[in-house]
Design a protein around this motif. Structure first.
Motif, short mmCIF file in Angstrom:
data_model
loop_
_atom_site.label_atom_id
_atom_site.label_comp_id
_atom_site.label_asym_id
_atom_site.label_seq_id
_atom_site.Cartn_x
_atom_site.Cartn_y
_atom_site.Cartn_z
N ARG A 15 19.30 -12.07 -22.28
CA ARG A 15 20.02 -10.80 -22.06
C ARG A 15 19.80 -9.85 -23.23
O ARG A 15 19.64 -8.65 -23.04
N LEU A 18 16.48 -8.25 -22.66
CA LEU A 18 16.54 -7.22 -21.61
C LEU A 18 17.23 -5.97 -22.15
O LEU A 18 16.77 -4.84 -21.93
N ASP A 19 18.33 -6.18 -22.84
CA ASP A 19 19.06 -5.03 -23.38
C ASP A 19 18.17 -4.22 -24.32
O ASP A 19 18.18 -2.99 -24.30
N LEU A 21 14.97 -4.01 -24.25
CA LEU A 21 13.90 -3.35 -23.51
C LEU A 21 14.39 -2.14 -22.72
O LEU A 21 13.58 -1.35 -22.23
N ARG A 22 15.69 -2.00 -22.62
CA ARG A 22 16.19 -0.80 -21.96
C ARG A 22 15.87 0.43 -22.78
O ARG A 22 15.60 1.50 -22.24
N ARG A 67 7.74 -4.71 -21.03
CA ARG A 67 8.51 -3.62 -20.43
C ARG A 67 9.53 -4.17 -19.44
O ARG A 67 9.28 -5.12 -18.71
N LEU A 68 10.68 -3.53 -19.44
CA LEU A 68 11.74 -3.92 -18.52
C LEU A 68 11.37 -3.62 -17.07
O LEU A 68 10.85 -2.55 -16.76
N ALA A 70 13.74 -3.82 -13.98
CA ALA A 70 15.14 -4.12 -13.65
C ALA A 70 15.38 -4.35 -12.16
O ALA A 70 16.46 -4.78 -11.77
N TRP B 79 28.06 -5.06 -17.59
CA TRP B 79 26.76 -5.38 -18.17
C TRP B 79 25.64 -4.78 -17.31
O TRP B 79 24.64 -4.27 -17.81
N TYR B 83 21.70 -0.82 -16.18
CA TYR B 83 20.43 -1.15 -15.51
C TYR B 83 20.31 -0.49 -14.14
O TYR B 83 19.24 -0.39 -13.58
N TYR B 86 17.68 2.01 -12.96
CA TYR B 86 16.28 1.59 -12.90
C TYR B 86 15.83 1.23 -11.49
O TYR B 86 14.66 1.27 -11.18
N TRP B 87 16.77 0.80 -10.66
CA TRP B 87 16.31 0.42 -9.32
C TRP B 87 16.74 1.44 -8.26
O TRP B 87 16.54 1.22 -7.08
#
Lengths: 103, 103
Positions: A15, A18-19, A21-22, A67-68, A70, B79, B83, B86-87
């Motif tokens: 996590r 991922l955070d 990579l945001r 790269r993220l 998501a 959390w 994100y 992004y989708w």
DNA sequence: CAGTTATATTTCCGTCAAGTTATGTAATGA
DNA sequence: TCATTACATAACTTGACGGAAATATAACTG
């Protein structure tokens, strides 16, 4: 093998990755610094994240940029959706309607 | 100990239990039937869910009724929030703005 | 009280995840 | 070519988790 998305997200370092990579794409080395893990440890997590479709990588000389991605998290969002009414104050009445007993 | 929320949710049977409790309160025996686990197995998972604040229980004679407590899931929602853009197709432009490279 | 039902807890075991060290591979640079 | 950088993979160890079986507890039933 082929761990489900929740298992992938259960690991705190993943996590953290991922955070991170945001904000922007990162090299493995940068992520090592952010996680206080060994380089192989980070690479291992990145592989799992890649296999889960949560990150992609591109090579720039020796550097590998991660790269993220998501999109798969939309599945978590969909799982969560039916629970959302339960913690929204406005719908306390609904919650009490769906159940009857008091603890 | 005190596993984080994602770890709790990573176990498929536990998600099955939560999903089942969305419909109504259930006894342990009912949950055993729904999960194809042994009774001690279910009780073990229920303990973990209870310690995570995701279920509560009340005794009705020998029967123990378990009830969903979804509030902690708001943490997962929080959390997830950053994100979400992004989708969502509409924000593809934002995503491309935050990053630059192509895979 | 004895027996049964419903659930919790304990014990034990196998598996697997996560970490490390060691090694492999690929690209750069002198 | 040789050394170095950046990363991946392999091999190995350890600890925790999930499961079943056995046992404990508590309440109802006759």
């Amino acid at each position: 093998m082929i761990p489900n998305l929740f298992e992938v997200l259960a690991e705190p370092n993943r996590r953290t990755i991922l955070d991170a990579l945001r904000a922007k794409d990162r090299t493995v080395g940068e992520l090592v610094a952010l996680t206080s893990l060994s380089q192989p440890g980070v690479s291992k997590h990145l592989r799992i994240l890649r296999e889960a479709g949560l990150v992609s990588s591109s090579k720039d000389a020796q550097k590998h940029l991660y790269r993220l991605r998501a999109e798969p998290l939309a599945d978590v969002d969909r799982w969560l959706a039916p629970y959302r009414p339960y913690w929204l104050d406005k719908l306390d009445a609904l919650e009490r309607h769906l159940n009857e007993e008091e603890s």
